[in-house]
Motif scaffolding. Structure first.
Motif, PDB file in Angstrom:
ATOM      1  N   GLU A 748       0.829  -1.210   0.000  1.00 45.87           N
ATOM      2  CA  GLU A 748       0.000   0.000   0.000  1.00 45.87           C
ATOM      3  C   GLU A 748       0.862   1.259   0.000  1.00 45.87           C
ATOM      4  OE1 GLU A 748      -3.051   0.378  -0.455  1.00 45.87           O
ATOM      5  OE2 GLU A 748      -3.678  -1.706  -0.401  1.00 45.87           O
ATOM      6  N   THR A 749       1.966   1.234   0.738  1.00 47.71           N
ATOM      7  CA  THR A 749       2.862   2.397   0.735  1.00 47.71           C
ATOM      8  C   THR A 749       3.402   2.670  -0.659  1.00 47.71           C
ATOM      9  OG1 THR A 749       3.494   1.956   3.024  1.00 47.71           O
ATOM     10  CG2 THR A 749       4.954   3.364   1.730  1.00 47.71           C
ATOM     11  N   LEU A 750       3.821   1.610  -1.349  1.00 50.02           N
ATOM     12  CA  LEU A 750       4.358   1.797  -2.696  1.00 50.02           C
ATOM     13  C   LEU A 750       3.271   2.202  -3.683  1.00 50.02           C
ATOM     14  CD1 LEU A 750       6.838  -1.174  -2.828  1.00 50.02           C
ATOM     15  CD2 LEU A 750       7.396   1.236  -2.777  1.00 50.02           C
ATOM     16  N   LEU A 751       2.055   1.696  -3.480  1.00 45.73           N
ATOM     17  CA  LEU A 751       0.954   2.114  -4.351  1.00 45.73           C
ATOM     18  C   LEU A 751       0.672   3.602  -4.176  1.00 45.73           C
ATOM     19  CD1 LEU A 751      -1.486  -0.910  -3.968  1.00 45.73           C
ATOM     20  CD2 LEU A 751      -0.289  -0.217  -6.037  1.00 45.73           C
ATOM     21  N   GLU A 754       3.390   5.490  -5.924  1.00 43.12           N
ATOM     22  CA  GLU A 754       3.192   5.391  -7.372  1.00 43.12           C
ATOM     23  C   GLU A 754       2.114   6.368  -7.833  1.00 43.12           C
ATOM     24  OE1 GLU A 754       2.346   1.917 -10.684  1.00 43.12           O
ATOM     25  OE2 GLU A 754       1.510   1.721  -8.673  1.00 43.12           O
ATOM     26  N   THR A 755       1.032   6.477  -7.061  1.00 44.91           N
ATOM     27  CA  THR A 755      -0.033   7.424  -7.404  1.00 44.91           C
ATOM     28  C   THR A 755       0.475   8.853  -7.352  1.00 44.91           C
ATOM     29  OG1 THR A 755      -1.649   5.880  -6.473  1.00 44.91           O
ATOM     30  CG2 THR A 755      -2.371   8.136  -6.820  1.00 44.91           C
ATOM     31  N   ARG A 809       3.300   9.488   7.086  1.00 39.78           N
ATOM     32  CA  ARG A 809       2.021  10.026   7.554  1.00 39.78           C
ATOM     33  C   ARG A 809       0.920   9.910   6.505  1.00 39.78           C
ATOM     34  NH1 ARG A 809       2.199  12.731  12.290  1.00 39.78           N
ATOM     35  NH2 ARG A 809       4.238  13.431  13.063  1.00 39.78           N
ATOM     36  N   VAL A 810       1.280   9.547   5.282  1.00 39.08           N
ATOM     37  CA  VAL A 810       0.290   9.455   4.211  1.00 39.08           C
ATOM     38  C   VAL A 810      -0.499   8.157   4.375  1.00 39.08           C
ATOM     39  CG1 VAL A 810      -0.040   9.313   1.722  1.00 39.08           C
ATOM     40  CG2 VAL A 810       1.716  10.823   2.663  1.00 39.08           C
ATOM     41  N   MET A 811      -1.846   8.284   4.414  1.00 44.42           N
ATOM     42  CA  MET A 811      -2.716   7.107   4.563  1.00 44.42           C
ATOM     43  C   MET A 811      -3.320   6.681   3.235  1.00 44.42           C
ATOM     44  SD  MET A 811      -4.624   7.856   8.195  1.00 44.42           S
ATOM     45  CE  MET A 811      -5.457   9.313   7.538  1.00 44.42           C
ATOM     46  N   ASP A 812      -3.742   7.621   2.398  1.00 40.79           N
ATOM     47  CA  ASP A 812      -4.305   7.272   1.096  1.00 40.79           C
ATOM     48  C   ASP A 812      -4.146   8.445   0.158  1.00 40.79           C
ATOM     49  OD1 ASP A 812      -7.060   8.869   1.057  1.00 40.79           O
ATOM     50  OD2 ASP A 812      -6.836   7.993   3.051  1.00 40.79           O
ATOM     51  N   VAL A 813      -4.107   8.141  -1.140  1.00 40.82           N
ATOM     52  CA  VAL A 813      -3.930   9.142  -2.190  1.00 40.82           C
ATOM     53  C   VAL A 813      -4.947   8.862  -3.287  1.00 40.82           C
ATOM     54  CG1 VAL A 813      -2.297  10.238  -3.773  1.00 40.82           C
ATOM     55  CG2 VAL A 813      -1.444   9.173  -1.676  1.00 40.82           C
ATOM     56  N   GLU A 814      -5.610   9.916  -3.751  1.00 38.37           N
ATOM     57  CA  GLU A 814      -6.577   9.778  -4.826  1.00 38.37           C
ATOM     58  C   GLU A 814      -6.396  10.933  -5.808  1.00 38.37           C
ATOM     59  OE1 GLU A 814     -11.416   9.864  -5.573  1.00 38.37           O
ATOM     60  OE2 GLU A 814     -10.596   9.985  -3.541  1.00 38.37           O
ATOM     61  N   ILE A 815      -6.161  10.600  -7.087  1.00 37.50           N
ATOM     62  CA  ILE A 815      -5.981  11.631  -8.107  1.00 37.50           C
ATOM     63  C   ILE A 815      -7.333  12.247  -8.449  1.00 37.50           C
ATOM     64  CG2 ILE A 815      -5.288  12.066 -10.490  1.00 37.50           C
ATOM     65  CD1 ILE A 815      -3.179   9.969 -10.218  1.00 37.50           C
TER      66      ILE A 815
END
Length: 822
Positions: A748-751, A754-755, A809-815
């Motif tokens: 998940e960290t690498l995903l 990548e995003t 500290r990043v939990m999720d990323v959405e473009i």
């Protein structure tokens, strides 16, 4: 679909045999084991794992991988087909290119073209082009693992515009100058457009030819120098600036037309598109599919074997002499570690060798465990292993060869400068090289490979051998250039090479058949002699390799002169004193000489021995820690009669004077136990300086060799067939139990990264979920600018400020689709 998820699907579709090959080629992927294919794909995409995989690629594999990366970056991340790669690599044909692509895909360094629905089952990685015309893409963080200058080319103009302040404005002006030369460019209203148009123009052969035709004399030569090393040194004082209509130097002209980027006041960089144009619009002139053929000089087997056997005999003789010298006089160490220059000079004179040979002998003997560091007095002394091999040349060579193969040090570094400018001493921590055993193995492997390719006994030098090794592992070229010359010289001293050619002994060592190699050494060397010839000029000549026991005894009586196995020993009064110090007398000395001499003893030598022994001992020297003087003879008699006095080393020097090895405090306590009241001697007179304190003993490690600098040692990255099979079974079981399970924490960290990189490339805003210092979840719309060093630099369009967010500290990323404000 995410590239990591696509790679996970591709890995899951592989056969068990292909998965085992992958884990064997990249063992770090399952150390520790991974639970599923998503985690395996995530780990295979990390920079650390990719860097390890790159170290084991051959020259053609690395060339193809760099070409794929460059082509993918230049086309915005699209797939690259085999035809495009062939053009970038000097017209490499598909029969040569496709196997390399298959190998890189099998190692999960490239993602293969998707398989069409009507294609048959695949056994491993696909190669070449596919019916749907798609191509290959690099995996994960391959761009970071390869570094900023893949294939020796600079960074793209678009990247230089973003990272160099002020260069964008210069590039817009440069685009206008290029347009004025008659080269068609599109609109260039901003630096990004100027970079794009200039890159396209440079990439067109006709426009590039027209551009060079207007350049000043010397420009082509300057570009050729920068084509392989894109960063050059050009001080600001050497730049006059470009002025249209005036003659300009090549550097000024290139800077004025956007073909060079000024990094700072002293350095410039050749952009990638310009570097490719200089190379004929290619990434490499050709694909180096075959290893380089070194310059081979034939060596006759007899010459090879004679050189090797002579070197082995000399090495064994010198190690014996070193161990014999280290017994009565151990090798002292410096406070900072290692053996100092003075001690090395003393040993050099005692062994009668070249100064550079002494550190090598010390390192060799210590690496074989024949010399050990005494933790009590910080001196190197012969160990029990040295006593076990005493007089057995086969066992001695076996210990030396085995210790050298596994020695995690580089003896050739002794005498060179460390990064801080200090000279590296023998047996010092600075000569530690944990990778040295692997490089030695590769040197032997390469020598066996060259021997198989050429008939007879091919002789190679260090540069040729380094070139062959660098073809197999080009990322380790600098390591080979530093270590191979010294390793080759050390192997010659042990008889693995002779005259530059690999010997039968070396072949046995390469096959890990050390006992057989030791037996071959025993059969090759002549038997040691146990006698010598005493001459009338007070010298003795050993007619060959002298038995170590006889040589040690003779060294107590005579000083060696000259070098080599047939050594000359000279007798003198000074040379006889060590034997007298050891407790021998004239009769025992003459008896030994008579027994070992092949000729009768000259009368002059007999007189010398008897006369020196007669004069010896007229003065006696001893050590004492304290003394006692008294006028009472009875006190002295009582002290000498007490059994406890023997433990203190009490010796009567005169009727009323006694000396003791023990200190004054111990002697005082003993006298008080006897009922006396001793008084200390008068203290130091006023004004006299107090004696300096005894220096603290140097710290000494507990191991046989000094430890290396404090740093984390890399793991062995070795894995057994059983562990590989267990990992494959675990992956298959996880896929059956939860086929749609998302990637774990590692994936998940690498995903998320990548995003973020995708958003940076597309210049898209993201909805970023982070955890603040109190653990509260925070969601913001931000524009990511860069990701490096575990930090994400972002722009907040609401507050119009930049800030930095830690990756952990990043939990999720959405473009978010659309163009960011500002």
């Amino acid at each position: 679909m995410s590239a990591i998820r696509a790679l996970a699907d591709e890995l899951a579709a592989r056969s068990d045999s292909d998965l085992r090959s992958l884990l064997s080629a990249r063992p770090d992927l399952s150390l520790p084991p991974v639970p599923d294919f998503a985690a395996l794909a995530a780990r295979a995409s990390t920079r650390a794992s990719l860097q390890r995989a790159l170290e084991n690629l051959t020259e053609p594999q690395l060339q193809v991988l760099e070409a794929v990366l460059i082509a993918a970056e230049d086309t915005g991340g699209t797939r690259v087909d085999a035809a495009t790669l062939g053009a970038l690599l000097g017209g490499a044909e598909p029969p040569v290119l496709e196997p390399v692509l298959a190998q890189l895909t099998a190692r999960a360094l490239l993602q293969a073209p998707p398989v069409s629905q009507d294609a048959g089952p695949q056994d491993g990685a696909s190669n070449g082009s596919t019916p749907d015309g798609s191509g290959y893409v690099p995996v994960g963080a391959l761009a970071e693992a390869l570094g900023p200058y893949p294939a020796g080319l600079g960074r793209p103009l678009e990247t230089l515009v973003r990272v160099l302040p002020g260069f964008g404005g210069q590039l817009v002006e440069a685009a206008g100058r290029v347009r004025s030369l008659g080269i068609a460019l599109g609109p260039t209203p901003d630096p990004e457009a100027a970079a794009r148009e200039l890159s396209d123009a440079v990439g067109r052969p006709a426009d590039w030819k027209l551009l060079l035709a207007t350049a000043p004399t010397g420009t082509a030569e300057l570009l050729e120098r920068l084509a392989g090393a894109p960063v050059g040194v050009v001080p600001a004082a050497a730049r006059a600036g470009y002025r249209p209509g005036h003659a300009a130097a090549p550097v000024d002209w290139l800077l004025g037309h956007g073909l060079l980027a000024p990094l700072d006041v002293a350095h410039v960089e050749l952009p990638r598109s310009v570097g490719r144009a200089v190379r004929g619009h290619r990434v490499a002139a050709s694909l180096q599919a075959a290893p380089p053929d070194p310059e081979i000089r034939p060596v006759r087997p007899a010459v090879r074997d004679n050189a090797a056997h002579s070197a082995v005999a000399e090495t064994l003789r010198l190690v014996d002499a070193l161990l014999a010298s280290g017994g009565p006089t151990p090798v002292a160490t410096l406070r900072s570690g290692g053996v100092g220059v003075r001690e090395v000079k003393r040993l050099t004179e005692a062994l009668q060798v070249e100064p550079a040979a002494t550190p090598w002998l010390l390192e060799l003997a210590a690496g074989a465990g024949l010399l050990g560091l005494d933790v009590d007095d910080s001196r190197w002394k012969p160990t029990g292993a040295a006593a076990a091999v005493d007089g057995d040349r086969e066992a001695l060579w076996l210990a030396l060869a085995g210790g050298w193969l596994d020695l995690e040090r580089a003896p050739a570094m002794v005498g060179t400068k460390s990064p801080d400018g200090a000279t590296i001493n023998a047996l010092a921590a600075e000569a530690s090289r944990p990778d040295a055993p692997r490089v030695r193995r590769r040197v032997l492997d390469a020598a066996v490979e060259l021997t198989a390719e050429h008939d007879g006994a091919p002789g190679v030098d260090a540069p040729s051998l380094t070139a062959r090794l660098a073809w197999h592992q080009p990322r380790l070229r600098r390591r080979f250039e530093r270590l191979v010359p010294g390793i080759l010289a050390e192997a010659e001293a042990l008889g693995l090479f002779g005259g530059g050619a690999l010997t039968p002994i070396g072949e046995l060592v390469q096959q890990d058949r050390l006992p057989e190699a030791a037996a071959a050494v025993r059969e090759a060397l002549p038997a040691p002699v146990s006698h010598f010839v005493v001459q009338a000029d007070l010298t003795a000549v050993a007619p060959g390799y002298l038995d170590p026991a006889v040589a040690r005894e003779l060294l107590l009586l005579a000083a060696p002169e000259g070098r080599g196995p047939a050594t000359t020993y000279r007798f003198s009064a000074a040379s006889l004193r060590p034997a007298l110090d050891a407790g021998q007398d004239a009769a025992s000395i003459l008896a030994f000489l008579t027994r070992r001499s092949a000729t009768g003893l000259p009368q002059a030598l007999t007189y010398l021995v008897e006369d020196t022994a007669a004069r010896y001992g007229s003065l006696r020297v001893g050590s004492a820690g304290s003394y006692l003087r008294t006028e009472d003879d009875a006190a002295v008699e009582a002290l000498l009669a007490d059994p406890r006095a023997a433990a203190l080393g009490v010796v009567r020097l005169a009727p009323t004077v006694v000396a003791a090895r023990a200190g004054a405090d111990e002697l005082t306590a003993l006298l008080r136990d006897l009922g006396y009241t001793p008084a200390p001697e008068r203290p130091t007179p006023p004004g006299a300086g107090a004696p300096p304190p005894a220096p603290a003993p140097p710290s000494s490690p507990s191991s046989a060799l000094p430890p290396g600098p404090t740093r984390a040692r890399p793991g062995p990255w070795s894995i057994t067939d059983e562990e590989i099979a267990a990992q494959v079974d675990s992956l298959r079981a996880g896929a059956r139990q939860a086929p749609d399970r998302a990637a774990g924490a590692e994936g998940e960290t690498l995903l998320g990264l990548e995003t973020l990189r995708t958003a940076i490339r597309q210049r898209s805003p993201v909805r970023l979920g982070t955890a603040d210092s109190q653990g509260n979840a925070v969601r913001q719309v931000l524009v990511p600018l860069s990701v490096s060093g575990g930090r994400v630099r972002v722009f907040d369009p609401v507050r119009q400020v930049e800030k930095v967010v830690s990756v952990h500290r990043v939990m999720d990323v959405e473009i978010i689709e659309g163009t960011p404000d500002g």
